[in-house]
Design a protein around this motif. Structure first.
Motif, PDB file in Angstrom:
ATOM      1  N   GLN A  98     -29.441  -6.286 -17.905  1.00 47.64           N
ATOM      2  CA  GLN A  98     -28.865  -6.333 -19.249  1.00 47.64           C
ATOM      3  C   GLN A  98     -27.955  -5.136 -19.502  1.00 47.64           C
ATOM      4  N   ARG A  99     -28.310  -3.991 -18.922  1.00 48.55           N
ATOM      5  CA  ARG A  99     -27.438  -2.820 -19.055  1.00 48.55           C
ATOM      6  C   ARG A  99     -26.153  -2.995 -18.247  1.00 48.55           C
ATOM      7  N   LYS A 100     -26.274  -3.646 -17.099  1.00 47.57           N
ATOM      8  CA  LYS A 100     -25.109  -3.843 -16.237  1.00 47.57           C
ATOM      9  C   LYS A 100     -24.182  -4.926 -16.781  1.00 47.57           C
ATOM     10  N   TYR A 101     -24.786  -5.911 -17.449  1.00 44.73           N
ATOM     11  CA  TYR A 101     -24.023  -7.024 -18.034  1.00 44.73           C
ATOM     12  C   TYR A 101     -24.373  -7.110 -19.524  1.00 44.73           C
ATOM     13  N   PRO A 102     -23.811  -6.211 -20.338  1.00 40.13           N
ATOM     14  CA  PRO A 102     -24.220  -6.098 -21.754  1.00 40.13           C
ATOM     15  C   PRO A 102     -23.724  -7.239 -22.633  1.00 40.13           C
ATOM     16  N   ALA A 103     -24.523  -7.558 -23.628  1.00 37.62           N
ATOM     17  CA  ALA A 103     -24.175  -8.620 -24.579  1.00 37.62           C
ATOM     18  C   ALA A 103     -22.909  -8.263 -25.357  1.00 37.62           C
ATOM     19  N   GLU A 104     -22.670  -6.977 -25.591  1.00 37.36           N
ATOM     20  CA  GLU A 104     -21.481  -6.554 -26.337  1.00 37.36           C
ATOM     21  C   GLU A 104     -20.192  -6.946 -25.624  1.00 37.36           C
ATOM     22  N   ALA A 105     -20.266  -7.096 -24.307  1.00 41.18           N
ATOM     23  CA  ALA A 105     -19.081  -7.483 -23.525  1.00 41.18           C
ATOM     24  C   ALA A 105     -19.025  -8.990 -23.305  1.00 41.18           C
ATOM     25  N   GLY A 106     -19.878  -9.727 -24.012  1.00 41.33           N
ATOM     26  CA  GLY A 106     -19.863 -11.183 -23.906  1.00 41.33           C
ATOM     27  C   GLY A 106     -20.767 -11.755 -22.834  1.00 41.33           C
ATOM     28  N   TRP A 107     -21.652 -10.931 -22.254  1.00 44.82           N
ATOM     29  CA  TRP A 107     -22.526 -11.392 -21.177  1.00 44.82           C
ATOM     30  C   TRP A 107     -23.851 -11.915 -21.713  1.00 44.82           C
ATOM     31  N   GLU A 108     -24.390 -12.891 -21.002  1.00 40.68           N
ATOM     32  CA  GLU A 108     -25.746 -13.378 -21.260  1.00 40.68           C
ATOM     33  C   GLU A 108     -26.442 -13.543 -19.920  1.00 40.68           C
ATOM     34  N   VAL A 109     -27.647 -12.969 -19.802  1.00 41.50           N
ATOM     35  CA  VAL A 109     -28.432 -13.082 -18.579  1.00 41.50           C
ATOM     36  C   VAL A 109     -29.470 -14.178 -18.800  1.00 41.50           C
ATOM     37  N   ILE A 110     -29.389 -15.248 -18.000  1.00 38.45           N
ATOM     38  CA  ILE A 110     -30.261 -16.414 -18.179  1.00 38.45           C
ATOM     39  C   ILE A 110     -31.169 -16.546 -16.966  1.00 38.45           C
ATOM     40  N   TRP A 111     -32.485 -16.484 -17.205  1.00 32.21           N
ATOM     41  CA  TRP A 111     -33.479 -16.629 -16.135  1.00 32.21           C
ATOM     42  C   TRP A 111     -33.976 -18.071 -16.130  1.00 32.21           C
ATOM     43  N   GLN A 112     -34.009 -18.701 -14.955  1.00 35.08           N
ATOM     44  CA  GLN A 112     -34.440 -20.098 -14.846  1.00 35.08           C
ATOM     45  C   GLN A 112     -35.378 -20.287 -13.665  1.00 35.08           C
ATOM     46  N   ASP A 113     -36.045 -21.451 -13.654  1.00 35.33           N
ATOM     47  CA  ASP A 113     -36.906 -21.858 -12.527  1.00 35.33           C
ATOM     48  C   ASP A 113     -37.916 -20.773 -12.164  1.00 35.33           C
ATOM     49  N   SER A 114     -38.675 -20.347 -13.194  1.00 35.17           N
ATOM     50  CA  SER A 114     -39.696 -19.301 -12.976  1.00 35.17           C
ATOM     51  C   SER A 114     -39.097 -18.058 -12.331  1.00 35.17           C
ATOM     52  N   ASN A 115     -37.907 -17.720 -12.806  1.00 32.60           N
ATOM     53  CA  ASN A 115     -37.201 -16.506 -12.382  1.00 32.60           C
ATOM     54  C   ASN A 115     -36.666 -16.572 -10.945  1.00 32.60           C
ATOM     55  N   ASN A 116     -36.617 -17.772 -10.362  1.00 30.14           N
ATOM     56  CA  ASN A 116     -36.029 -17.914  -9.024  1.00 30.14           C
ATOM     57  C   ASN A 116     -34.519 -18.114  -9.084  1.00 30.14           C
ATOM     58  N   LYS A 117     -33.997 -18.321 -10.289  1.00 34.70           N
ATOM     59  CA  LYS A 117     -32.556 -18.495 -10.462  1.00 34.70           C
ATOM     60  C   LYS A 117     -32.108 -17.681 -11.671  1.00 34.70           C
ATOM     61  N   VAL A 118     -31.026 -16.953 -11.507  1.00 28.77           N
ATOM     62  CA  VAL A 118     -30.460 -16.148 -12.590  1.00 28.77           C
ATOM     63  C   VAL A 118     -28.987 -16.504 -12.745  1.00 28.77           C
ATOM     64  N   ILE A 119     -28.570 -16.740 -13.993  1.00 28.54           N
ATOM     65  CA  ILE A 119     -27.161 -17.012 -14.277  1.00 28.54           C
ATOM     66  C   ILE A 119     -26.607 -15.861 -15.109  1.00 28.54           C
ATOM     67  N   LEU A 120     -25.549 -15.248 -14.603  1.00 20.03           N
ATOM     68  CA  LEU A 120     -24.851 -14.197 -15.340  1.00 20.03           C
ATOM     69  C   LEU A 120     -23.643 -14.864 -15.996  1.00 20.03           C
ATOM     70  N   GLN A 121     -23.756 -15.112 -17.280  1.00 21.16           N
ATOM     71  CA  GLN A 121     -22.733 -15.896 -17.985  1.00 21.16           C
ATOM     72  C   GLN A 121     -21.923 -15.026 -18.932  1.00 21.16           C
ATOM     73  N   GLN A 122     -20.600 -15.143 -18.803  1.00 26.10           N
ATOM     74  CA  GLN A 122     -19.717 -14.418 -19.715  1.00 26.10           C
ATOM     75  C   GLN A 122     -18.935 -15.419 -20.554  1.00 26.10           C
ATOM     76  N   SER A 123     -18.897 -15.184 -21.855  1.00 27.04           N
ATOM     77  CA  SER A 123     -18.264 -16.121 -22.784  1.00 27.04           C
ATOM     78  C   SER A 123     -16.861 -15.674 -23.169  1.00 27.04           C
ATOM     79  N   TYR A 124     -15.969 -16.648 -23.259  1.00 30.72           N
ATOM     80  CA  TYR A 124     -14.589 -16.422 -23.674  1.00 30.72           C
ATOM     81  C   TYR A 124     -14.239 -17.443 -24.755  1.00 30.72           C
TER      82      TYR A 124
END
Length: 202
Positions: A98-124
């Motif tokens: 979360q520090r590396k991909y902060p929400a203030e810069a439009g990032w969202e860290v999404i954990w899926q499949d019991s934490n076996n998959k992570v999506i680093l999503q940036q919104s525009y």
């Protein structure tokens, strides 16, 4: 004779002993059970799964575009992170991500499949790169002139005007008027669009 003489005292002592036992049982046995202290089902608290990127965690980078989402354009901008970039993420915790991909810069860290998959999503805002290379013809705000709008016809005028033309819709054949009114003239090549406009302007 002695028993009869002290019978009432003995009964009183037995009564007091019974009351004392009942009070002791109530506070030492029953109350902890009611509070769940001796209840094995309540005592067994499952610890939450730690959110940490392991060596087998799949990590994706995803771009989210507001207009594409709003108009269900079904564009996919998800890419698997591999190589050194992925290896450098091993053992990162949720807080570190979360520090590396902060929400203030439009990032969202999404954990899926019991934490076996992570999506680093940036919104525009606006359209994705693919749909920014789409154009369509439609009437201007007055309904009289032909205008080039950015994006596929599905977004209407939400992506903005690219270019206004001097072509009067009323001067066109009825079939072309209808197509422009219905926003069914859509282009993926700019040269094709310009060629069409040249034909309409003749």
């Amino acid at each position: 004779m002695i028993f009869k003489k002290y019978k009432h005292i003995l009964l009183c002592c037995l009564f007091i002993a019974g009351i004392s036992f009942a009070v002791f049982y109530r506070y030492m046995v029953m109350i902890p059970v009611e509070n769940g202290e001796n209840d094995p089902q309540q005592a067994a608290v499952v610890a939450p799964v730690e959110q940490i990127i392991r060596s087998d965690t799949i990590v994706y980078l995803k771009e989210h575009y507001a207009l594409c989402e709003e108009y269900d354009l079904a564009c996919s901008n998800e890419a698997l992170i591999t190589g050194a970039a992925r290896a450098g993420m091993d053992n990162l915790t949720a807080e570190e991500l979360q520090r590396k991909y902060p929400a203030e810069a439009g990032w969202e860290v999404i954990w899926q499949d019991s934490n076996n998959k992570v999506i680093l999503q940036q919104s525009y805002g606006g359209l994705c790169p693919l749909h920014q290379k789409r154009w369509h013809l439609a009437p201007d705000v007055t309904g009289q002139k032909v205008v080039i709008y950015l994006g596929p016809a599905a977004v209407g005028d939400a992506a903005g005007v690219v270019q206004e033309t001097g072509i009067n819709i009323a001067d066109l054949p009825m079939n072309l008027q209808k197509r422009i009114q219905e926003r069914s003239m859509e282009f993926i090549e700019w040269d094709d669009l310009i060629g069409t406009l040249d034909g309409l302007d003749e």
